[in-house]
Design a protein around this motif. Structure first.
Motif, PDB file in Angstrom:
ATOM      1  N   SER A 278       9.386   1.570  -7.564  1.00 42.31           N
ATOM      2  CA  SER A 278       9.972   2.668  -8.350  1.00 42.31           C
ATOM      3  C   SER A 278      10.536   3.775  -7.457  1.00 42.31           C
ATOM      4  O   SER A 278      11.115   4.741  -7.948  1.00 42.31           O
ATOM      5  CB  SER A 278       8.952   3.239  -9.335  1.00 42.31           C
ATOM      6  N   GLU A 279      10.353   3.657  -6.140  1.00 42.32           N
ATOM      7  CA  GLU A 279      11.039   4.518  -5.157  1.00 42.32           C
ATOM      8  C   GLU A 279      10.858   6.014  -5.442  1.00 42.32           C
ATOM      9  O   GLU A 279      11.797   6.805  -5.326  1.00 42.32           O
ATOM     10  CB  GLU A 279      12.530   4.155  -5.087  1.00 42.32           C
ATOM     11  N   GLY A 280       9.656   6.370  -5.838  1.00 42.50           N
ATOM     12  CA  GLY A 280       9.357   7.789  -6.026  1.00 42.50           C
ATOM     13  C   GLY A 280       9.986   8.406  -7.248  1.00 42.50           C
ATOM     14  O   GLY A 280       9.934   9.621  -7.423  1.00 42.50           O
ATOM     15  N   THR A 281      10.580   7.603  -8.130  1.00 39.51           N
ATOM     16  CA  THR A 281      11.245   8.182  -9.309  1.00 39.51           C
ATOM     17  C   THR A 281      10.323   8.243 -10.523  1.00 39.51           C
ATOM     18  O   THR A 281      10.625   8.941 -11.486  1.00 39.51           O
ATOM     19  CB  THR A 281      12.502   7.375  -9.715  1.00 39.51           C
TER      20      THR A 281
ATOM     21  N   ILE B  48       2.147   2.859   3.943  1.00 38.85           N
ATOM     22  CA  ILE B  48       1.642   1.983   2.880  1.00 38.85           C
ATOM     23  C   ILE B  48       2.301   2.337   1.531  1.00 38.85           C
ATOM     24  O   ILE B  48       2.754   1.463   0.793  1.00 38.85           O
ATOM     25  CB  ILE B  48       0.100   2.118   2.776  1.00 38.85           C
ATOM     26  N   GLY B  49       2.375   3.639   1.222  1.00 36.75           N
ATOM     27  CA  GLY B  49       3.000   4.052  -0.042  1.00 36.75           C
ATOM     28  C   GLY B  49       4.483   3.687  -0.069  1.00 36.75           C
ATOM     29  O   GLY B  49       5.006   3.246  -1.092  1.00 36.75           O
ATOM     30  N   GLY B  50       5.143   3.867   1.068  1.00 35.91           N
ATOM     31  CA  GLY B  50       6.564   3.509   1.158  1.00 35.91           C
ATOM     32  C   GLY B  50       6.780   2.015   0.979  1.00 35.91           C
ATOM     33  O   GLY B  50       7.712   1.582   0.296  1.00 35.91           O
TER      34      GLY B  50
ATOM     35  N   ALA C 120       6.439   1.412  -2.685  1.00 37.03           N
ATOM     36  CA  ALA C 120       7.487   2.049  -3.488  1.00 37.03           C
ATOM     37  C   ALA C 120       8.844   1.382  -3.309  1.00 37.03           C
ATOM     38  O   ALA C 120       9.747   1.581  -4.125  1.00 37.03           O
ATOM     39  CB  ALA C 120       7.589   3.529  -3.128  1.00 37.03           C
ATOM     40  N   THR C 121       8.996   0.588  -2.241  1.00 38.58           N
ATOM     41  CA  THR C 121      10.297  -0.057  -1.980  1.00 38.58           C
ATOM     42  C   THR C 121      10.240  -1.582  -2.043  1.00 38.58           C
ATOM     43  O   THR C 121      11.217  -2.242  -1.700  1.00 38.58           O
ATOM     44  CB  THR C 121      10.830   0.323  -0.587  1.00 38.58           C
ATOM     45  N   ARG C 122       9.126  -2.167  -2.401  1.00 43.42           N
ATOM     46  CA  ARG C 122       8.966  -3.630  -2.408  1.00 43.42           C
ATOM     47  C   ARG C 122       9.372  -4.203  -1.046  1.00 43.42           C
ATOM     48  O   ARG C 122      10.217  -5.118  -0.959  1.00 43.42           O
ATOM     49  CB  ARG C 122       9.824  -4.280  -3.482  1.00 43.42           C
TER      50      ARG C 122
ATOM     51  N   PRO D 294       9.097  12.200  -2.719  1.00 43.54           N
ATOM     52  CA  PRO D 294       7.965  11.643  -1.975  1.00 43.54           C
ATOM     53  C   PRO D 294       8.446  11.141  -0.617  1.00 43.54           C
ATOM     54  O   PRO D 294       9.483  10.477  -0.522  1.00 43.54           O
ATOM     55  CB  PRO D 294       7.490  10.486  -2.870  1.00 43.54           C
ATOM     56  N   PHE D 295       7.686  11.467   0.433  1.00 41.04           N
ATOM     57  CA  PHE D 295       8.113  11.140   1.803  1.00 41.04           C
ATOM     58  C   PHE D 295       6.972  10.422   2.514  1.00 41.04           C
ATOM     59  O   PHE D 295       5.884  10.968   2.679  1.00 41.04           O
ATOM     60  CB  PHE D 295       8.481  12.434   2.542  1.00 41.04           C
ATOM     61  N   GLY D 296       7.205   9.149   2.874  1.00 40.20           N
ATOM     62  CA  GLY D 296       6.184   8.377   3.591  1.00 40.20           C
ATOM     63  C   GLY D 296       6.478   8.417   5.073  1.00 40.20           C
ATOM     64  O   GLY D 296       6.246   9.416   5.754  1.00 40.20           O
TER      65      GLY D 296
ATOM     66  N   PRO E 117       7.092  -5.433   8.824  1.00 39.58           N
ATOM     67  CA  PRO E 117       8.546  -5.246   8.791  1.00 39.58           C
ATOM     68  C   PRO E 117       9.009  -4.680  10.131  1.00 39.58           C
ATOM     69  O   PRO E 117       8.178  -4.223  10.934  1.00 39.58           O
ATOM     70  CB  PRO E 117       8.733  -4.222   7.665  1.00 39.58           C
ATOM     71  N   GLN E 118      10.313  -4.675  10.364  1.00 41.63           N
ATOM     72  CA  GLN E 118      10.790  -4.151  11.650  1.00 41.63           C
ATOM     73  C   GLN E 118      10.482  -2.650  11.775  1.00 41.63           C
ATOM     74  O   GLN E 118      10.387  -2.125  12.876  1.00 41.63           O
ATOM     75  CB  GLN E 118      12.294  -4.394  11.771  1.00 41.63           C
ATOM     76  N   SER E 119      10.285  -1.986  10.625  1.00 47.72           N
ATOM     77  CA  SER E 119       9.961  -0.562  10.626  1.00 47.72           C
ATOM     78  C   SER E 119       8.454  -0.319  10.671  1.00 47.72           C
ATOM     79  O   SER E 119       8.006   0.828  10.481  1.00 47.72           O
ATOM     80  CB  SER E 119      10.526   0.080   9.357  1.00 47.72           C
TER      81      SER E 119
ATOM     82  N   HIS F 293      17.371  -7.223  -1.166  1.00 42.69           N
ATOM     83  CA  HIS F 293      16.175  -8.077  -1.145  1.00 42.69           C
ATOM     84  C   HIS F 293      14.940  -7.293  -0.725  1.00 42.69           C
ATOM     85  O   HIS F 293      13.843  -7.538  -1.184  1.00 42.69           O
ATOM     86  CB  HIS F 293      16.392  -9.250  -0.176  1.00 42.69           C
ATOM     87  N   HIS F 294      15.091  -6.289   0.173  1.00 44.29           N
ATOM     88  CA  HIS F 294      13.923  -5.520   0.604  1.00 44.29           C
ATOM     89  C   HIS F 294      14.233  -4.098   1.073  1.00 44.29           C
ATOM     90  O   HIS F 294      13.304  -3.330   1.271  1.00 44.29           O
ATOM     91  CB  HIS F 294      13.127  -6.268   1.689  1.00 44.29           C
ATOM     92  N   HIS F 295      15.464  -3.727   1.224  1.00 45.25           N
ATOM     93  CA  HIS F 295      15.745  -2.345   1.656  1.00 45.25           C
ATOM     94  C   HIS F 295      15.642  -1.340   0.507  1.00 45.25           C
ATOM     95  O   HIS F 295      15.574  -0.142   0.746  1.00 45.25           O
ATOM     96  CB  HIS F 295      17.136  -2.243   2.293  1.00 45.25           C
TER      97      HIS F 295
END
Ligand SMILES: Cc1cc2nc3c(=O)[nH]c(=O)nc-3n(C[C@H](O)[C@H](O)[C@H](O)COP(=O)(O)OP(=O)(O)OC[C@H]3O[C@@H](n4cnc5c(N)ncnc54)[C@H](O)[C@@H]3O)c2cc1C
Length: 526
Positions: free
Chosen positions: A257-260, A201-203, A206-208, A125-127, A193-195, A482-484
């Motif tokens: 769950s990072e797309g898993t 939104i999905g990313g 998926a990454t908290r 999955p690619f956000g 976030p800085q990004s 913590h968030h990456h």
């Protein structure tokens, strides 16, 4: 985004002579700019997708939404960590997804997952592609081919419940797209976030993810009210009330769950009215310990601002030196803290007065609004600076962790020590900068920026260093992230984080929702 660096082309500029002199002096290098290879010079491994597979995928999403084009594959060939950016500068053959597939809605995602499970094609999955932990690496795992499932066409604001303060957003919306659609309704998510400019939104789900206004609006996972997830076994919809006692909260399995475990296609989020007032105030503390105690005092009495961060002595010093060189000092030495307050006029007035009293009583000196306004103005620029540094023979990367307030100083010293030792042993003593980026009543996160001269093999240089830092984080009781998120880079430490049984539980869930194991191989699970 450009394929070999952060952001858009217009954001890139070479280092100014002043910054070049500062860096050259600090690291004993010339800091001359080296040009990067052009897109056409990059050799990608050939697409392993067969003509039949391409045709089957196209039958699901439409002819124009399956691409094996060089550029399309190249820009989805990885995320934006320093590892990723260094790899892009290499002349070797590079890995890339075998195709980029762009579905338009939940049903198409579902159909793709069913097809890929049967055809044994891995799916990433690619956000926004802003992962800094190898989360979107095109790993084939046990499969012959891998596709990047780009969610950018899931870009609708499909429902707004003004009464309840929720909005349902497509997973592919970027931060600015989501804020624009919400802003048209007088609403905001407040996740910055800085990004922000490129991540989705999905990313975020998926990454908290955690944004810079987390002290006021919470982390992204705090905002999730409802999730719609496509898995190879079917659809999962979770979250039907603001709180529930109906067993363990299964939303938590998919958030992070990072797309898993599935592809998040839609998220219903808590939103708030666009703020009508903002107050800014920066503070100086004599040292990091005093500043950290002041932040703790604030959050533990429930008086946290919207944005709250504290730079250590080294980071404050570098900020000051950089500001001096570009003509405008932003701090007066010591440790710089930034506070901003958003909300109604009465809320902002009351909250900023309460916070100011606590910070002053805790040893802080007010620097007024200007440094905080300047921080907000420039807050999305640092990633562009990293590219210019990488082009000039300087290694620059960040990493983050979190712990309790009681363990914060210990963790900071352990990570700083590990980074300094690992890089000094390679003949490149670093500058290690740190700030508290997110705060909680029980603890805080620490965000490190590492800058040093590059060796002849900067990827190997950072690999050794990152391992030393991660080992130190675990040994000192911090969380591996913590968030990456975990991605490929942190999965080695997942057993330390959640234990053998914890890993087994995650594997068991994956076996249920993704029995063929096609979803994002090589990520999250050790
Ligand atoms: C310069 C820079 C600054 C950053 N600053 C922050 C910050 O302040 N705070 C922060 O939290 N993070 C930050 N990050 C990290 C990154 O931006 C976050 O992890 C972000 O949430 C990723 O979103 P994305 O849409 O780019 O996801 P991607 O990079 O596309 O994907 C990240 C992971 O999520 C999975 N994924 C993506 N979309 C979905 C979906 N719809 N369903 C299921 N899985 C999916 C991917 O497979 C991958 O494993 C930063 C990164 C960079 C490069």
């Amino acid at each position: 985004m450009v394929w070999d660096a952060w952001g858009v082309l217009e954001g890139h500029k070479p280092l100014s002579p002043e910054i070049r002199a500062l860096i050259g002096g600090a690291f004993g290098i010339s800091a001359e700019t080296v040009s990067r290879p052009g897109e056409d010079a990059v050799r990608l491994r050939d697409s392993a997708l067969t003509a039949d597979q391409s045709a089957e995928l196209a039958a699901i999403v439409g002819e124009g939404n399956v691409s094996t084009d060089h550029h399309d594959r190249l820009v989805r060939a990885g995320g934006k960590s320093t590892f990723d950016l260094l790899r892009r500068r290499s002349a070797d053959v590079q890995d890339a997804p075998d195709a980029v597939v762009t579905p338009v809605d939940h049903d198409e995602v579902l159909a793709l997952l069913t097809y890929c499970s049967d055809a044994r094609i891995a799916v990433v999955p690619f956000g926004g592609g802003t992962s800094v932990v190898g989360g979107v690496d095109p790993v084939r795992g046990a499969f012959d081919a891998v596709i990047a499932l780009d969610l950018k066409r899931l870009d609708r604001l499909s429902a707004v419940d003004v009464v309840s303060g929720t909005a349902t957003l497509g997973a592919g919306l970027t931060g600015p797209q989501a804020e624009k659609l919400l802003g048209e309704q007088g609403l905001s998510l407040g996740h910055f976030p800085q990004s922000f400019q490129f991540a989705s939104i999905g990313g975020f789900a998926a990454t908290r993810s955690s944004g810079q206004a987390s002290a006021g609006y919470g982390r992204f996972d705090d905002m999730v009210h409802h999730l719609k997830v496509a898995t190879p076994r079917g659809t999962v919809e979770l979250g039907r009330a603001p709180a529930s006692a109906a067993g363990p909260d299964l939303r938590e399995l998919f958030v992070g769950s990072e797309g898993t475990l599935g592809v998040i296609t839609e998220v219903t989020l808590r939103v708030h009215p666009v703020s009508t007032n903002t107050a800014y105030e920066a503070w100086s503390f004599p040292d990091f310990t005093t500043g950290a105690q002041a932040l703790r005092a604030l959050v533990q009495v429930g008086a946290a601002p919207t944005v709250l961060r504290l730079s250590d002595e080294a980071e404050s010093g570098v900020n000051l030196a950089m500001a001096d060189r570009i003509g405008g000092a932003t701090a007066t030495g010591g440790c710089l803290a930034i506070t901003t307050f958003e909300g109604t006029e009465a809320h902002v007035a009351a909250r900023s007065a309460e916070a100011a009293a606590i910070l002053a009583a805790s040893g802080g000196t007010s620097l007024g609004a200007d440094p905080a306004v300047a921080w907000e103005h420039g807050r999305y620029n640092a990633p562009y600076l990293r590219d210019s540094l990488l082009d000039s023979g300087v290694l620059c990367e960040t990493l983050e962790t979190a712990t309790t307030w009681a363990n914060l100083a210990n963790l900071k010293a352990a990570v700083t020590g590990a980074l300094t030792e690992a890089l000094s042993a390679q003949g490149t003593p670093p500058l290690v900068l740190c700030h508290i980026s997110h705060t909680y009543p029980t603890g805080a996160s620490l965000y490190f920026t590492i800058i040093c001269a590059q060796t002849a093999d900067p990827m190997a240089q950072w690999g050794v260093t990152k391992t030393a830092a991660c080992d130190a984080i675990i040994a000192a009781g911090g969380t591996i992230t913590h968030h990456h998120a975990v991605g490929a880079d942190h999965r080695k430490w997942m057993t330390d984080e959640i234990g053998d049984l914890g890993v087994e539980i995650l594997r068991a869930v994956k076996a249920v929702v993704d029995p063929a194991g096609i979803l994002n191989p090589g990520k999250l699970l050790p």
